[in-house]
Design a protein around this motif. Structure first.
Motif, mmCIF file in Angstrom:
data_model
loop_
_atom_site.group_PDB
_atom_site.id
_atom_site.type_symbol
_atom_site.label_atom_id
_atom_site.label_comp_id
_atom_site.label_asym_id
_atom_site.label_seq_id
_atom_site.Cartn_x
_atom_site.Cartn_y
_atom_site.Cartn_z
ATOM 1 N N LEU A 7 3.600 2.624 0.715
ATOM 2 C CA LEU A 7 4.315 1.537 1.380
ATOM 3 C C LEU A 7 3.504 0.952 2.532
ATOM 4 C CD1 LEU A 7 7.939 3.021 1.467
ATOM 5 C CD2 LEU A 7 6.850 1.606 -0.281
ATOM 6 N N ILE A 8 2.564 1.738 3.080
ATOM 7 C CA ILE A 8 1.645 1.233 4.097
ATOM 8 C C ILE A 8 0.354 0.743 3.467
ATOM 9 C CG2 ILE A 8 0.177 1.928 6.038
ATOM 10 C CD1 ILE A 8 2.337 3.621 7.098
ATOM 11 N N LEU A 9 -0.102 1.429 2.411
ATOM 12 C CA LEU A 9 -1.393 1.096 1.808
ATOM 13 C C LEU A 9 -1.362 -0.220 1.032
ATOM 14 C CD1 LEU A 9 -2.488 4.640 0.550
ATOM 15 C CD2 LEU A 9 -3.171 3.445 2.645
ATOM 16 N N LEU A 10 -0.245 -0.528 0.376
ATOM 17 C CA LEU A 10 -0.175 -1.758 -0.419
ATOM 18 C C LEU A 10 -0.461 -3.020 0.388
ATOM 19 C CD1 LEU A 10 2.767 -1.246 -2.959
ATOM 20 C CD2 LEU A 10 0.359 -1.637 -3.478
ATOM 21 N N PRO A 11 0.083 -3.161 1.611
ATOM 22 C CA PRO A 11 -0.261 -4.369 2.379
ATOM 23 C C PRO A 11 -1.747 -4.483 2.696
ATOM 24 C CG PRO A 11 1.653 -3.280 3.325
ATOM 25 C CD PRO A 11 1.096 -2.354 2.298
ATOM 26 N N LEU A 12 -2.441 -3.350 2.785
ATOM 27 C CA LEU A 12 -3.868 -3.379 3.103
ATOM 28 C C LEU A 12 -4.693 -3.981 1.970
ATOM 29 C CD1 LEU A 12 -4.253 0.128 4.792
ATOM 30 C CD2 LEU A 12 -4.093 -2.097 5.917
ATOM 31 N N ILE A 13 -4.156 -3.932 0.743
ATOM 32 C CA ILE A 13 -4.872 -4.494 -0.397
ATOM 33 C C ILE A 13 -4.164 -5.751 -0.907
ATOM 34 C CG2 ILE A 13 -5.930 -2.326 -1.094
ATOM 35 C CD1 ILE A 13 -3.752 -1.983 -3.173
ATOM 36 N N SER A 14 -3.496 -6.451 0.008
ATOM 37 C CA SER A 14 -2.828 -7.702 -0.319
ATOM 38 C C SER A 14 -3.537 -8.846 0.402
ATOM 39 C CB SER A 14 -1.359 -7.631 0.120
ATOM 40 O OG SER A 14 -1.268 -7.630 1.535
ATOM 41 N N SER A 15 -2.867 -9.987 0.478
ATOM 42 C CA SER A 15 -3.435 -11.128 1.192
ATOM 43 C C SER A 15 -3.070 -11.116 2.673
ATOM 44 C CB SER A 15 -2.940 -12.436 0.560
ATOM 45 O OG SER A 15 -1.529 -12.552 0.714
ATOM 46 N N ALA A 16 -2.704 -9.954 3.203
ATOM 47 C CA ALA A 16 -2.273 -9.870 4.602
ATOM 48 C C ALA A 16 -3.395 -10.208 5.568
ATOM 49 C CB ALA A 16 -1.726 -8.467 4.899
ATOM 50 N N PHE A 17 -4.636 -9.807 5.246
ATOM 51 C CA PHE A 17 -5.734 -9.941 6.200
ATOM 52 C C PHE A 17 -6.766 -10.988 5.807
ATOM 53 C CE2 PHE A 17 -4.058 -5.635 6.571
ATOM 54 C CZ PHE A 17 -3.751 -5.587 7.926
ATOM 55 N N VAL A 18 -6.961 -11.187 4.502
ATOM 56 C CA VAL A 18 -7.907 -12.206 4.036
ATOM 57 C C VAL A 18 -7.321 -12.894 2.812
ATOM 58 C CG1 VAL A 18 -9.959 -11.025 4.918
ATOM 59 C CG2 VAL A 18 -9.136 -10.502 2.608
ATOM 60 N N PRO A 19 -7.700 -14.147 2.533
ATOM 61 C CA PRO A 19 -7.199 -14.842 1.343
ATOM 62 C C PRO A 19 -7.680 -14.172 0.062
ATOM 63 C CG PRO A 19 -8.163 -16.382 2.915
ATOM 64 C CD PRO A 19 -8.532 -15.019 3.386
ATOM 65 N N LEU A 20 -6.902 -14.342 -0.989
ATOM 66 C CA LEU A 20 -7.253 -13.723 -2.264
ATOM 67 C C LEU A 20 -8.589 -14.223 -2.795
ATOM 68 C CD1 LEU A 20 -3.837 -13.721 -4.190
ATOM 69 C CD2 LEU A 20 -4.959 -11.809 -3.050
ATOM 70 N N ASP A 21 -8.870 -15.505 -2.606
ATOM 71 C CA ASP A 21 -10.109 -16.045 -3.191
ATOM 72 C C ASP A 21 -11.370 -15.562 -2.485
ATOM 73 O OD1 ASP A 21 -9.951 -17.461 -0.828
ATOM 74 O OD2 ASP A 21 -9.497 -19.379 -1.789
ATOM 75 N N SER A 22 -11.226 -14.867 -1.363
ATOM 76 C CA SER A 22 -12.395 -14.301 -0.689
ATOM 77 C C SER A 22 -12.697 -12.884 -1.153
ATOM 78 C CB SER A 22 -12.174 -14.295 0.831
ATOM 79 O OG SER A 22 -11.153 -13.386 1.195
ATOM 80 N N MET A 23 -11.821 -12.337 -2.007
ATOM 81 C CA MET A 23 -12.009 -10.980 -2.517
ATOM 82 C C MET A 23 -12.870 -11.006 -3.776
ATOM 83 S SD MET A 23 -8.093 -9.544 -2.149
ATOM 84 C CE MET A 23 -7.219 -9.618 -0.599
ATOM 85 N N PRO A 24 -13.496 -9.873 -4.120
ATOM 86 C CA PRO A 24 -14.238 -9.800 -5.389
ATOM 87 C C PRO A 24 -13.322 -10.108 -6.568
ATOM 88 C CG PRO A 24 -14.701 -7.894 -4.008
ATOM 89 C CD PRO A 24 -13.584 -8.626 -3.348
ATOM 90 N N GLY A 25 -13.880 -10.739 -7.599
ATOM 91 C CA GLY A 25 -13.074 -11.155 -8.737
ATOM 92 C C GLY A 25 -12.313 -10.031 -9.396
ATOM 93 N N TRP A 26 -12.940 -8.859 -9.522
ATOM 94 C CA TRP A 26 -12.284 -7.736 -10.184
ATOM 95 C C TRP A 26 -11.133 -7.176 -9.349
ATOM 96 C CZ3 TRP A 26 -12.116 -3.162 -7.495
ATOM 97 C CH2 TRP A 26 -13.027 -3.000 -6.444
#
Length: 258
Positions: free
Chosen positions: A182-201
């Motif tokens: 419940l804490i880790l999921l927000p860390l791998i969401s768009s909370a801190f950076v936009p999705l398009d800035s993440m690696p494609g995979w």
């Protein structure tokens, strides 16, 4: 008295019990609140200039606060899992089972009490965000009400999931560990950076989870950004998790004690 009247009366009693526990032992809630507050301070004042991509720290505060508010919900509901597991392991639930009280009132007392505490936590973290420069001057009253409704519904959904985790855990430590996603999921969401800035995979991992559509919807309501399909995806996640958590919790609570 009718069955409904008994259920409301007993649920109110259980709610009062849980709120008294939260007031007498606030350390768990305060410790869980530290996580989103510290992340807010860290990412704005330490990483803000870098994470904003040159847009400035003020722009990044506006971007990150909606995600931190959703993270606060995930963080605070861990306390619910711990509280439910503690009640189970200490035998008070077994005691309640022998008493002439409405069975569902025990769970509803935990859920309503946790949702109220979560909303208070969100308000406190939001106040920290405002003190750091977050502003939402363009949002209408209707948009503010919609944002509050989304946060409350999200809190309800994850509270039911946390209750299920607490009932399924053998002790409070296991409940805390089981609720860590419940804490880790927000860390791998768009909370801190936009999705398009993440690696494609990695983008599908961040996109197809409950936090990202809720965060984007909250940003749209408060900051006027594009919401698109995120509002109904967030709504489906909330309703689905609420139903799943309720069914799971009820099934475990009604099963024979081990």
């Amino acid at each position: 008295m009718s069955n409904l009247t008994l259920a409301v009366r007993d649920s109110t009693t259980m709610l009062r019990r849980n709120l008294l526990h939260a007031r007498r032992y606030p350390s768990l809630t305060l410790n869980l609140l530290l996580t989103p507050v510290m992340l807010l301070l860290l990412f704005v004042y330490i990483f803000g200039d870098t994470m904003s991509g040159g847009a400035g720290r003020d722009e990044y505060v506006a971007y990150i606060v909606p995600g931190i508010l959703l993270m606060t919900i995930g963080s605070t509901t861990i306390g619910t899992a711990v509280s439910v597991s503690t009640d189970m392991s200490e035998g008070i639930i077994a005691r309640f089972r022998t008493m002439a009280i409405h069975r569902s009132s025990i769970l509803f007392g935990h859920v309503v009490g946790s949702v109220l505490q979560t909303i208070v936590s969100v308000v406190l973290v939001g106040a920290v965000g405002v003190a750091m420069g977050f502003r939402s001057t363009d949002a209408s009253v209707l948009e503010w009400l919609a944002a509050f409704g989304l946060l409350a519904l999200f809190a309800l959904a994850f509270t039911w999931i946390a209750v299920g985790m607490g009932l399924a855990s053998p002790n409070a430590e296991a409940a805390s560990n089981n609720a860590m996603p419940l804490i880790l999921l927000p860390l791998i969401s768009s909370a801190f950076v936009p999705l398009d800035s993440m690696p494609g995979w990695f983008q599908p991992i961040a996109e197809y989870q409950p936090f990202t559509p809720a965060i984007e919807t909250l940003r749209g309501l408060l900051l006027g950004t594009e919401i698109g399909n995120n509002w109904w995806i967030a709504l489906v996640w909330c309703l689905g998790l609420t139903l799943l958590g309720h069914r799971w919790s009820k099934a475990q609570f009604n099963s024979d004690p081990k």
